[in-house]
Design a protein around this motif. Structure first.
Motif, PDB file in Angstrom:
ATOM      1  N   PRO A 374       0.608  -1.711   7.377  1.00 47.01           N
ATOM      2  CA  PRO A 374       1.451  -0.545   7.690  1.00 47.01           C
ATOM      3  C   PRO A 374       2.934  -0.868   7.767  1.00 47.01           C
ATOM      4  O   PRO A 374       3.776  -0.038   7.385  1.00 47.01           O
ATOM      5  N   ASN A 375       3.283  -2.069   8.262  1.00 44.41           N
ATOM      6  CA  ASN A 375       4.704  -2.433   8.329  1.00 44.41           C
ATOM      7  C   ASN A 375       5.305  -2.608   6.929  1.00 44.41           C
ATOM      8  O   ASN A 375       6.477  -2.297   6.697  1.00 44.41           O
ATOM      9  N   THR A 376       4.478  -3.122   5.998  1.00 43.50           N
ATOM     10  CA  THR A 376       4.938  -3.249   4.610  1.00 43.50           C
ATOM     11  C   THR A 376       5.197  -1.877   4.025  1.00 43.50           C
ATOM     12  O   THR A 376       6.182  -1.664   3.301  1.00 43.50           O
ATOM     13  N   LEU A 377       4.336  -0.910   4.347  1.00 39.23           N
ATOM     14  CA  LEU A 377       4.537   0.462   3.870  1.00 39.23           C
ATOM     15  C   LEU A 377       5.817   1.045   4.432  1.00 39.23           C
ATOM     16  O   LEU A 377       6.593   1.684   3.691  1.00 39.23           O
ATOM     17  N   LYS A 378       6.043   0.831   5.704  1.00 39.58           N
ATOM     18  CA  LYS A 378       7.275   1.372   6.317  1.00 39.58           C
ATOM     19  C   LYS A 378       8.505   0.804   5.627  1.00 39.58           C
ATOM     20  O   LYS A 378       9.499   1.515   5.396  1.00 39.58           O
ATOM     21  N   TYR A 379       8.461  -0.483   5.294  1.00 41.68           N
ATOM     22  CA  TYR A 379       9.592  -1.096   4.587  1.00 41.68           C
ATOM     23  C   TYR A 379       9.790  -0.445   3.219  1.00 41.68           C
ATOM     24  O   TYR A 379      10.922  -0.142   2.817  1.00 41.68           O
ATOM     25  N   ARG A 380       8.673  -0.218   2.501  1.00 43.82           N
ATOM     26  CA  ARG A 380       8.774   0.398   1.169  1.00 43.82           C
ATOM     27  C   ARG A 380       9.336   1.815   1.257  1.00 43.82           C
ATOM     28  O   ARG A 380      10.179   2.214   0.437  1.00 43.82           O
ATOM     29  N   LEU A 381       8.864   2.592   2.234  1.00 44.68           N
ATOM     30  CA  LEU A 381       9.344   3.973   2.356  1.00 44.68           C
ATOM     31  C   LEU A 381      10.835   4.001   2.693  1.00 44.68           C
ATOM     32  O   LEU A 381      11.582   4.855   2.187  1.00 44.68           O
ATOM     33  N   LYS A 382      11.251   3.061   3.539  1.00 46.55           N
ATOM     34  CA  LYS A 382      12.683   2.979   3.864  1.00 46.55           C
ATOM     35  C   LYS A 382      13.487   2.600   2.621  1.00 46.55           C
ATOM     36  O   LYS A 382      14.587   3.137   2.383  1.00 46.55           O
ATOM     37  N   LYS A 383      12.928   1.720   1.808  1.00 43.93           N
ATOM     38  CA  LYS A 383      13.606   1.308   0.586  1.00 43.93           C
ATOM     39  C   LYS A 383      13.708   2.482  -0.392  1.00 43.93           C
ATOM     40  O   LYS A 383      14.721   2.665  -1.084  1.00 43.93           O
ATOM     41  N   ILE A 384      12.666   3.294  -0.454  1.00 40.43           N
ATOM     42  CA  ILE A 384      12.686   4.486  -1.313  1.00 40.43           C
ATOM     43  C   ILE A 384      13.798   5.425  -0.883  1.00 40.43           C
ATOM     44  O   ILE A 384      14.533   5.981  -1.715  1.00 40.43           O
ATOM     45  N   GLU A 385      13.957   5.607   0.422  1.00 41.39           N
ATOM     46  CA  GLU A 385      15.026   6.478   0.938  1.00 41.39           C
ATOM     47  C   GLU A 385      16.407   5.927   0.579  1.00 41.39           C
ATOM     48  O   GLU A 385      17.311   6.688   0.191  1.00 41.39           O
ATOM     49  N   GLU A 386      16.559   4.614   0.689  1.00 38.39           N
ATOM     50  CA  GLU A 386      17.858   3.994   0.367  1.00 38.39           C
ATOM     51  C   GLU A 386      18.209   4.168  -1.109  1.00 38.39           C
ATOM     52  O   GLU A 386      19.339   4.513  -1.461  1.00 38.39           O
ATOM     53  N   ILE A 387      17.236   3.933  -1.976  1.00 38.37           N
ATOM     54  CA  ILE A 387      17.492   3.956  -3.418  1.00 38.37           C
ATOM     55  C   ILE A 387      17.724   5.376  -3.930  1.00 38.37           C
ATOM     56  O   ILE A 387      18.591   5.608  -4.781  1.00 38.37           O
TER      57      ILE A 387
END
Length: 415
Positions: A374-387
């Motif tokens: 789940p923490n890896t997913l949270k990182y990916r979703l945050k990265k999606i928002e940034e990009i």
């Protein structure tokens, strides 16, 4: 002096008695019921013996063999047991029929007691004449299918003269094209557990699935066509039914098909898309495009084994009418940066976003489906928002990303 079995078969072929005539001779020689099937175990003809009937009306309850299994089957006499809902199991002896590829099977069912000769030797002896007749009848059937296919393609691609000519030509095949038809497009879901490099195997699986579906549909009064790896099915309905009743009847039909497929091959799973309900055959070309769109988006956002109606796609139906360039600019403006990042960094952010939508924003379920923490997913979703510079807790941003994914998938599939 009684003629040899092969001589009897050749005489029957000369009299043009077909596969049924050959099955009768083999049954008399073996003193047991005989069945001839195609390569998917669909029963083409059969012959009882002394009143002993076989209990399977359409197909034998055996797993569908892949064409790639032909080298293992060629020249072998097969033995096994068939099961049915009532009565005792039935032992059989069979031979696979084919030269370059598997064409079918010749079965002798041990239902009337032991025969008066060696069944193994007999089947080996008669297999060639039966194969020749099988291929002859198959060639005639394929020619008929070719003409049907050309006619149906004219309907699906709006390439016909007028309504009256369509109706008249449909009568040649026993179709009443004055009736309204619902149009479905079916496609086999991707097989789980197979290597991605097994393209030949996947193609063979898809061909067998399509053969089974077309045969099932045609035997139940539908019009069916295998086209570009998919199956198009036209199901008649009555104008007395309202839209809810039409959908209920359609869903019942698809449910029964799934049960039938499950019996034939438990590994087969399929998805379906349904176009709008038009009342005239001249409008089915629109339903065809709509059903393909519904199928693609259903498979993308709902996953395997789905039934999706074009009428339930919401705003995507409006986007569907826009020009190709406008649509491409729309999705590239939102998802282009994600694609570039995935390509350059070797990430899977775009797929993460797709699965996130499939799971309706449930992060625990998304992480489970992606096999990540789940923490890896949270990182990916945050990265999606940034990009993308879009917030996933903003409803307008979510709608735009969701629509962009659908449009991108449609345009890529249509290339």
């Amino acid at each position: 002096m009684k003629p040899k079995p092969v001589t009897r078969l050749l005489l029957s072929m000369a009299r043009e008695e077909g596969l049924t005539g050959l099955a009768k001779i083999v049954a008399e020689e073996c003193r047991n019921p005989v069945i001839i099937t195609d390569a998917t175990y669909r029963i083409l003809t059969g012959q009882p013996f002394l009143g002993v009937q076989y209990p399977w009306p359409e197909h034998l309850p055996l797993p569908v063999p892949l064409p790639s299994s032909w080298p293992e089957l060629k020249g072998r006499v097969l033995k096994g047991t068939l099961w049915h809902d009532e009565g005792s199991p039935v032992n059989y002896t069979a031979v696979a029929l084919g030269e370059e590829r598997l064409e079918g099977f010749l079965f002798v069912l041990e239902m009337a007691g032991p025969g008066n000769r060696d069944v193994d030797d007999l089947l080996t002896e008669v297999s060639l004449p039966v194969l020749i007749e099988l291929k002859k009848e198959k060639a005639l059937l394929n020619q008929e299918k070719k003409y049907k296919r050309e006619f149906l393609l004219e309907i699906l691609y709006n390439n016909f003269e007028d309504y009256e000519s369509l109706v008249d030509r449909g009568k040649m095949w026993g179709w009443n094209l004055t009736l309204p038809y619902a149009l479905l497009v079916l496609q086999l879901d991707e097989e789980q557990g197979l290597p991605t490099t097994s393209e030949i195997i996947l193609k063979e699986i898809n061909e067998k699935f399509n053969e089974i579906v077309v045969d099932y549909a045609e035997k139940r009064g539908a019009i069916a066509l295998d086209i570009k790896g998919q199956v198009v099915i036209l199901l008649p309905y009555t104008l007395k039914e309202d839209k809810h009743q039409r959908k209920k009847a359609l869903e019942d039909w698809v449910r029964e098909l799934r049960r039938y497929i499950l019996k034939r091959s438990p590994s087969f799973s399929f998805s379906a898309g349904v176009g709008e309900f038009y009342t005239r055959v001249t409008e089915l070309y629109k339903a065809y495009q709509e059903a393909k769109t519904a199928l693609k988006l259903g498979m993308l956002f709902k996953g395997r084994g789905t039934l999706t109606y074009f009428s339930e796609l919401g705003i995507i139906r409006l986007l569907y009418k826009l020009g190709e360039l406008e649509l491409r600019d729309f999705w590239q403006g939102i998802l282009g940066p994600l694609l570039d990042y995935d390509r350059e960094q070797g990430y899977e952010l775009l797929n993460t976003l797709k699965v996130y939508f499939q799971c309706n924003g449930d992060q625990q379920e998304t992480a489970r489906k992606l096999f990540i923490h789940p923490n890896t997913l949270k990182y990916r979703l945050k990265k999606i928002e940034e990009i993308t510079a879009l917030k996933l807790d903003n409803i307008e941003a979510l709608v735009n990303m969701y629509l962009a994914l659908q449009v991108m998938h449609l345009q890529r599939e249509n290339k």
